[in-house]
Scaffold this motif. Structure first.
Motif, mmCIF file in Angstrom:
data_model
loop_
_atom_site.group_PDB
_atom_site.id
_atom_site.type_symbol
_atom_site.label_atom_id
_atom_site.label_comp_id
_atom_site.label_asym_id
_atom_site.label_seq_id
_atom_site.Cartn_x
_atom_site.Cartn_y
_atom_site.Cartn_z
ATOM 1 N N LEU A 13 35.592 -15.548 20.391
ATOM 2 C CA LEU A 13 34.581 -14.842 19.627
ATOM 3 C C LEU A 13 34.654 -13.362 19.940
ATOM 4 O O LEU A 13 34.895 -12.979 21.088
ATOM 5 C CB LEU A 13 33.192 -15.379 19.955
ATOM 6 N N GLY A 14 34.425 -12.532 18.931
ATOM 7 C CA GLY A 14 34.486 -11.099 19.160
ATOM 8 C C GLY A 14 33.719 -10.327 18.112
ATOM 9 O O GLY A 14 33.244 -10.874 17.126
ATOM 10 N N GLY A 15 33.600 -9.045 18.367
ATOM 11 C CA GLY A 15 32.881 -8.161 17.460
ATOM 12 C C GLY A 15 31.405 -8.135 17.775
ATOM 13 O O GLY A 15 30.965 -8.474 18.872
ATOM 14 N N ALA A 16 30.641 -7.722 16.791
ATOM 15 C CA ALA A 16 29.195 -7.598 16.953
ATOM 16 C C ALA A 16 28.508 -8.902 16.549
ATOM 17 O O ALA A 16 28.681 -9.373 15.433
ATOM 18 C CB ALA A 16 28.677 -6.446 16.104
ATOM 19 N N PHE A 17 27.774 -9.474 17.471
ATOM 20 C CA PHE A 17 26.961 -10.665 17.206
ATOM 21 C C PHE A 17 25.521 -10.195 17.058
ATOM 22 O O PHE A 17 24.718 -10.300 17.974
ATOM 23 C CB PHE A 17 27.125 -11.684 18.339
ATOM 24 N N GLU A 24 26.816 -14.467 8.203
ATOM 25 C CA GLU A 24 28.281 -14.542 8.127
ATOM 26 C C GLU A 24 28.859 -15.288 9.327
ATOM 27 O O GLU A 24 29.710 -16.172 9.182
ATOM 28 C CB GLU A 24 28.850 -13.122 8.076
ATOM 29 N N LEU A 25 28.393 -14.944 10.515
ATOM 30 C CA LEU A 25 28.899 -15.580 11.730
ATOM 31 C C LEU A 25 28.536 -17.058 11.789
ATOM 32 O O LEU A 25 29.342 -17.876 12.227
ATOM 33 C CB LEU A 25 28.380 -14.853 12.970
ATOM 34 N N ILE A 46 33.106 -10.092 22.463
ATOM 35 C CA ILE A 46 31.811 -9.705 21.887
ATOM 36 C C ILE A 46 31.411 -8.349 22.464
ATOM 37 O O ILE A 46 31.128 -8.225 23.652
ATOM 38 C CB ILE A 46 30.737 -10.767 22.160
ATOM 39 N N CYS A 47 31.392 -7.339 21.585
ATOM 40 C CA CYS A 47 31.094 -5.981 22.054
ATOM 41 C C CYS A 47 29.613 -5.644 21.968
ATOM 42 O O CYS A 47 29.152 -4.726 22.641
ATOM 43 C CB CYS A 47 31.913 -4.961 21.271
ATOM 44 N N GLU A 48 28.878 -6.375 21.143
ATOM 45 C CA GLU A 48 27.451 -6.120 20.964
ATOM 46 C C GLU A 48 26.779 -7.441 20.630
ATOM 47 O O GLU A 48 27.314 -8.235 19.854
ATOM 48 C CB GLU A 48 27.256 -5.124 19.819
ATOM 49 N N ILE A 49 25.619 -7.685 21.218
ATOM 50 C CA ILE A 49 24.891 -8.922 20.939
ATOM 51 C C ILE A 49 23.396 -8.652 21.022
ATOM 52 O O ILE A 49 22.936 -7.930 21.904
ATOM 53 C CB ILE A 49 25.317 -10.064 21.904
ATOM 54 N N ASP A 50 22.667 -9.206 20.066
ATOM 55 C CA ASP A 50 21.211 -9.105 20.085
ATOM 56 C C ASP A 50 20.635 -10.520 20.061
ATOM 57 O O ASP A 50 21.365 -11.492 20.263
ATOM 58 C CB ASP A 50 20.696 -8.233 18.925
ATOM 59 N N CYS A 51 19.345 -10.632 19.817
ATOM 60 C CA CYS A 51 18.707 -11.959 19.857
ATOM 61 C C CYS A 51 19.251 -12.891 18.785
ATOM 62 O O CYS A 51 19.324 -14.103 19.001
ATOM 63 C CB CYS A 51 17.197 -11.814 19.723
ATOM 64 N N ALA A 52 19.652 -12.361 17.642
ATOM 65 C CA ALA A 52 20.244 -13.216 16.600
ATOM 66 C C ALA A 52 21.584 -13.766 17.076
ATOM 67 O O ALA A 52 21.891 -14.939 16.858
ATOM 68 C CB ALA A 52 20.426 -12.425 15.309
ATOM 69 N N GLY A 53 22.368 -12.936 17.745
ATOM 70 C CA GLY A 53 23.634 -13.398 18.310
ATOM 71 C C GLY A 53 23.404 -14.430 19.397
ATOM 72 O O GLY A 53 24.148 -15.407 19.507
ATOM 73 N N VAL A 76 27.467 -9.599 26.767
ATOM 74 C CA VAL A 76 26.939 -10.965 26.861
ATOM 75 C C VAL A 76 26.320 -11.190 28.239
ATOM 76 O O VAL A 76 25.218 -11.738 28.352
ATOM 77 C CB VAL A 76 28.037 -12.008 26.571
ATOM 78 N N GLU A 77 27.025 -10.766 29.283
ATOM 79 C CA GLU A 77 26.490 -10.926 30.646
ATOM 80 C C GLU A 77 25.135 -10.252 30.787
ATOM 81 O O GLU A 77 24.221 -10.821 31.381
ATOM 82 C CB GLU A 77 27.465 -10.353 31.671
ATOM 83 N N GLN A 78 24.999 -9.028 30.265
ATOM 84 C CA GLN A 78 23.741 -8.292 30.383
ATOM 85 C C GLN A 78 22.608 -9.005 29.658
ATOM 86 O O GLN A 78 21.509 -9.143 30.203
ATOM 87 C CB GLN A 78 23.897 -6.872 29.833
ATOM 88 N N LEU A 79 22.863 -9.466 28.436
ATOM 89 C CA LEU A 79 21.808 -10.149 27.689
ATOM 90 C C LEU A 79 21.435 -11.467 28.351
ATOM 91 O O LEU A 79 20.252 -11.774 28.512
ATOM 92 C CB LEU A 79 22.232 -10.391 26.237
ATOM 93 N N PHE A 80 22.426 -12.249 28.762
ATOM 94 C CA PHE A 80 22.136 -13.528 29.409
ATOM 95 C C PHE A 80 21.349 -13.319 30.705
ATOM 96 O O PHE A 80 20.456 -14.094 31.007
ATOM 97 C CB PHE A 80 23.422 -14.310 29.669
ATOM 98 N N ALA A 81 21.683 -12.280 31.450
ATOM 99 C CA ALA A 81 20.940 -11.989 32.685
ATOM 100 C C ALA A 81 19.512 -11.568 32.361
ATOM 101 O O ALA A 81 18.567 -11.992 33.034
ATOM 102 C CB ALA A 81 21.650 -10.903 33.477
ATOM 103 N N ARG A 82 19.357 -10.762 31.333
ATOM 104 C CA ARG A 82 18.031 -10.269 30.952
ATOM 105 C C ARG A 82 17.103 -11.407 30.553
ATOM 106 O O ARG A 82 15.907 -11.386 30.872
ATOM 107 C CB ARG A 82 18.157 -9.267 29.804
ATOM 108 N N VAL A 83 17.645 -12.409 29.860
ATOM 109 C CA VAL A 83 16.804 -13.529 29.414
ATOM 110 C C VAL A 83 16.939 -14.752 30.318
ATOM 111 O O VAL A 83 16.482 -15.844 29.979
ATOM 112 C CB VAL A 83 17.076 -13.896 27.933
#
Length: 91
Positions: A13-17, A24-25, A46-53, A76-83
């Motif tokens: 997986l790659g790009g903006a999630f 689309e994804l 994955i270079c960018e991820i938000d809650c939808a991703g 991804v690591e940062q978001l997973f750690a944050r939540v």
């Protein structure tokens, strides 16, 4: 971007999630799953991820509970750690 490795059934997986690409994804992920379960899902691109991703990855995890999520990108690591969902990466 979603790509499969021809030598091994690895889903990359790659790009903006993000919310802008969520529909689309989702369609792309469903098409990949219908072709068969991969041995692993690589998150390194994955270079960018938000809650939808994040929701897409959680849905993927629900559909393929035994398939490991590997090589998380820094985003991804940062978001997973944050939540507090880093346990999803412990397969």
């Amino acid at each position: 971007m979603i790509a499969t490795d021809n030598q091994a059934p690895l889903l990359r997986l790659g790009g903006a999630f993000t919310i802008e690409r969520a529909a689309e994804l989702k369609a792309l992920l469903l098409a990949e799953i219908e072709q068969g379960a991969p041995s692993a899902v690589s998150l390194e691109g994955i270079c960018e991820i938000d809650c939808a991703g994040l929701q897409l990855l959680l849905a993927l995890r629900r559909q393929l509970p035994s398939v490991p999520l590997t090589a998380p990108s820094p985003a991804v690591e940062q978001l997973f750690a944050r939540v507090r969902l880093t346990s999803l990466l412990d397969n």
